[in-house]
Design a protein around this motif. Structure first.
Motif, PDB file in Angstrom:
ATOM      1  N   VAL A  40       0.822  -1.209   0.000  1.00 51.51           N
ATOM      2  CA  VAL A  40       0.000   0.000   0.000  1.00 51.51           C
ATOM      3  C   VAL A  40       0.861   1.266   0.000  1.00 51.51           C
ATOM      4  O   VAL A  40       0.702   2.141  -0.845  1.00 51.51           O
ATOM      5  N   CYS A  41       1.781   1.360   0.942  1.00 55.90           N
ATOM      6  CA  CYS A  41       2.596   2.575   1.077  1.00 55.90           C
ATOM      7  C   CYS A  41       3.772   2.522   0.105  1.00 55.90           C
ATOM      8  O   CYS A  41       4.939   2.425   0.502  1.00 55.90           O
ATOM      9  N   ASN A  42       3.456   2.570  -1.187  1.00 58.11           N
ATOM     10  CA  ASN A  42       4.497   2.458  -2.208  1.00 58.11           C
ATOM     11  C   ASN A  42       5.506   3.592  -2.137  1.00 58.11           C
ATOM     12  O   ASN A  42       6.655   3.434  -2.536  1.00 58.11           O
ATOM     13  N   LEU A  43       5.085   4.741  -1.664  1.00 56.92           N
ATOM     14  CA  LEU A  43       5.994   5.881  -1.498  1.00 56.92           C
ATOM     15  C   LEU A  43       6.500   5.996  -0.063  1.00 56.92           C
ATOM     16  O   LEU A  43       7.053   7.026   0.328  1.00 56.92           O
ATOM     17  N   GLY A  44       6.321   4.949   0.714  1.00 63.08           N
ATOM     18  CA  GLY A  44       6.791   4.951   2.089  1.00 63.08           C
ATOM     19  C   GLY A  44       5.850   5.710   3.010  1.00 63.08           C
ATOM     20  O   GLY A  44       4.846   6.294   2.587  1.00 63.08           O
ATOM     21  N   HIS A  45       6.175   5.708   4.271  1.00 68.54           N
ATOM     22  CA  HIS A  45       5.340   6.363   5.275  1.00 68.54           C
ATOM     23  C   HIS A  45       5.565   7.869   5.264  1.00 68.54           C
ATOM     24  O   HIS A  45       6.694   8.355   5.166  1.00 68.54           O
ATOM     25  N   CYS A  46       4.467   8.602   5.341  1.00 65.78           N
ATOM     26  CA  CYS A  46       4.507  10.060   5.463  1.00 65.78           C
ATOM     27  C   CYS A  46       5.310  10.716   4.338  1.00 65.78           C
ATOM     28  O   CYS A  46       6.148  11.595   4.579  1.00 65.78           O
ATOM     29  N   HIS A  47       5.044  10.305   3.117  1.00 64.27           N
ATOM     30  CA  HIS A  47       5.735  10.919   1.985  1.00 64.27           C
ATOM     31  C   HIS A  47       5.368  12.402   1.916  1.00 64.27           C
ATOM     32  O   HIS A  47       4.184  12.764   1.939  1.00 64.27           O
ATOM     33  N   PRO A  48       6.336  13.305   1.817  1.00 64.22           N
ATOM     34  CA  PRO A  48       6.026  14.740   1.928  1.00 64.22           C
ATOM     35  C   PRO A  48       5.048  15.252   0.874  1.00 64.22           C
ATOM     36  O   PRO A  48       4.211  16.104   1.191  1.00 64.22           O
ATOM     37  N   LYS A  49       5.114  14.755  -0.354  1.00 58.07           N
ATOM     38  CA  LYS A  49       4.214  15.262  -1.392  1.00 58.07           C
ATOM     39  C   LYS A  49       2.780  14.785  -1.178  1.00 58.07           C
ATOM     40  O   LYS A  49       1.831  15.532  -1.400  1.00 58.07           O
ATOM     41  N   VAL A  50       2.639  13.529  -0.733  1.00 56.17           N
ATOM     42  CA  VAL A  50       1.292  13.021  -0.444  1.00 56.17           C
ATOM     43  C   VAL A  50       0.727  13.719   0.790  1.00 56.17           C
ATOM     44  O   VAL A  50      -0.443  14.135   0.804  1.00 56.17           O
ATOM     45  N   GLU A  71     -13.307  17.800  -9.352  1.00 59.12           N
ATOM     46  CA  GLU A  71     -12.193  18.049 -10.266  1.00 59.12           C
ATOM     47  C   GLU A  71     -11.077  17.019 -10.121  1.00 59.12           C
ATOM     48  O   GLU A  71     -10.478  16.578 -11.106  1.00 59.12           O
ATOM     49  N   GLY A  72     -10.807  16.615  -8.879  1.00 56.80           N
ATOM     50  CA  GLY A  72      -9.737  15.654  -8.650  1.00 56.80           C
ATOM     51  C   GLY A  72      -9.967  14.329  -9.354  1.00 56.80           C
ATOM     52  O   GLY A  72      -9.020  13.668  -9.802  1.00 56.80           O
ATOM     53  N   ALA A 276      -4.297  10.337  -4.259  1.00 59.77           N
ATOM     54  CA  ALA A 276      -4.022   9.562  -5.467  1.00 59.77           C
ATOM     55  C   ALA A 276      -3.287  10.385  -6.516  1.00 59.77           C
ATOM     56  O   ALA A 276      -2.367   9.880  -7.187  1.00 59.77           O
ATOM     57  N   GLU A 277      -3.669  11.649  -6.682  1.00 59.07           N
ATOM     58  CA  GLU A 277      -3.002  12.482  -7.677  1.00 59.07           C
ATOM     59  C   GLU A 277      -1.525  12.658  -7.334  1.00 59.07           C
ATOM     60  O   GLU A 277      -0.651  12.577  -8.215  1.00 59.07           O
ATOM     61  N   ALA A 278      -1.236  12.887  -6.065  1.00 51.01           N
ATOM     62  CA  ALA A 278       0.163  13.040  -5.650  1.00 51.01           C
ATOM     63  C   ALA A 278       0.944  11.748  -5.901  1.00 51.01           C
ATOM     64  O   ALA A 278       2.093  11.780  -6.345  1.00 51.01           O
ATOM     65  N   VAL A 279       0.306  10.604  -5.627  1.00 53.96           N
ATOM     66  CA  VAL A 279       0.976   9.315  -5.816  1.00 53.96           C
ATOM     67  C   VAL A 279       1.283   9.053  -7.284  1.00 53.96           C
ATOM     68  O   VAL A 279       2.423   8.759  -7.655  1.00 53.96           O
TER      69      VAL A 279
END
Length: 390
Positions: A40-50, A71-72, A276-279
């Motif tokens: 699930v956490c493909n970008l790791g925990h607490c990714h700054p952009k997400v 819009e999102g 989701a957009e950030a990811v």
């Protein structure tokens, strides 16, 4: 005494903080998290952009329902379409919901009800997705299932050709079975899937809930098997921990999901879309995916080399950063021993250690994990064998 239903065999670990590939529990112990919330956490925990995207959306709007233009949704849907063979997207909250939607869409668009899925597959725990799941242990105790599902062994071309008919609505498959032991589809079976679907006019549904969103080194794993599914289901990594799922379908299916045919109160809400957009903006960049592929190859090669001498280990398998160590014994004690040493991994069936690090994992973290795995597996491999005398 807990007020929770005992539906999970919980470990004695209480995570309270995470950053990147690291988790810290309530005792202050730090772990390398190579579970990532089960891919699930493909970008790791607490990714700054997400984090920033969700925090910004929190101050604007949480929920309005799908009566309104959101819009999102349009932004994320377009990104998913641009990076897949699909044309339209339906948003929901989980992988099980995405697969439930896929089953409904296949039945409604074809007017047929028979669906073929694979033994040892896993598609969810709702009545529909549970019926699609080819595991008896998932079915037990729930009475009659949704009818007209047939299960075959993955990579068995003869069985595939025997069960698919003109009355088959769809074939539903994971190109890499996650819960089923990190079992990969082979190229011959992929080719047979294409031929059978074309011959009988049935849909191809590929469940990318665990393999999708960059996990195997491409946006979706089906790309590596030269397949062009009619329906793709995703969830898990799509929100990096925020609950969100999606069904992606080809244009010929559009009319079957007309107004009133399907829905979700929370599906595609503004908060989920912000996450989701950030990811997808991060993961679907070519440079990011190349990095995942290269790290996956490094991990697998070095793991194979480190474990080659161990009689206990049968093989290392998988693609990208979705790997499994198949063993000759049950792996529950191995997983516990890794946890004691600060490495979190999980099973994929009774005899496979499943490894799902965040896609942002570093080479140093990979090497640390390999060291722990080798140490634990070597200890088990060298343990005295108990002989049973008659």
């Amino acid at each position: 005494m807990s007020a929770l239903f005992p539906t999970y065999a919980k470990w004695d670990v209480k995570p309270i903080k995470g950053n990147g590939s690291r988790l810290i529990d309530s005792r202050g112990k730090e772990y390398l998290d190579f579970i990532s919330g089960i891919a699930v956490c493909n970008l790791g925990h607490c990714h700054p952009k997400v984090n920033a995207a969700v925090e910004s959306q929190l101050q604007q709007l949480w929920h309005v329902s799908n009566l309104f233009q959101i819009e999102g949704q349009e932004k994320v849907a377009q990104i998913l379409v641009n990076n897949s063979v699909g044309d339209y997207v339906f948003f929901c909250n989980s992988g099980a919901e995405a697969n439930e939607a896929a089953i409904k869409l296949a039945r409604k668009s074809t007017g047929k009800h028979h669906i073929v899925s694979m033994r040892n597959s896993f598609h969810g725990r709702t009545l529909g997705s549970m019926a699609a799941t080819g595991q008896d242990k998932i079915h037990q105790g729930f009475g009659p299932l949704l009818s007209e599902f047939t299960y075959i062994e993955m990579n068995n071309q003869q069985a595939l050709e025997e069960v698919v008919t003109t009355e088959t609505a769809a074939i539903m498959v994971e190109v890499i079975q996650g819960e089923g032991g990190i079992q990969l589809m082979n190229d011959d079976f992929a080719e047979a899937l294409k031929n059978v679907c074309e011959k009988y006019g049935c849909l191809l549904i590929i469940d990318e809930v665990q393999t999708g969103i960059g996990r195997t080194g491409t946006a979706f794993a089906y790309e590596q098997f030269n397949l062009s599914p009619d329906i793709i289901t995703v969830a898990k990594g799509l929100g990096n921990g925020f609950p969100v799922g999606a069904l992606i379908g080809k244009s010929h299916l559009k009319e079957a999901f007309s107004p009133g045919s399907h829905g979700s109160t929370f599906g595609g809400n503004p908060l989920a879309m912000a996450a989701a957009e950030a990811v997808v903006n991060e993961v679907f960049s070519p440079e990011f995916l190349v990095d995942v592929k290269e790290k996956g190859e490094l991990f697998k090669e070095e793991l194979e080399q480190s474990l080659r001498s161990l009689e206990l280990v049968e093989e290392v398998r998988g693609k990208g950063l979705m790997l499994g160590i198949a063993c000759k014994t049950e792996v529950a004690p191995i997983i516990e021993a890794c946890r004691e040493k600060g490495l979190l991994v999980l099973p994929a069936g009774p005899k496979v250690v499943r490894i799902l690090p965040p896609l942002i994992v570093t080479e140093d973290e990979i090497k640390t994990a390999i060291g722990i795995l080798k140490d634990v597996l070597s200890t088990v491999d060298q343990a005295p064998k108990v002989s049973v005398e008659n």
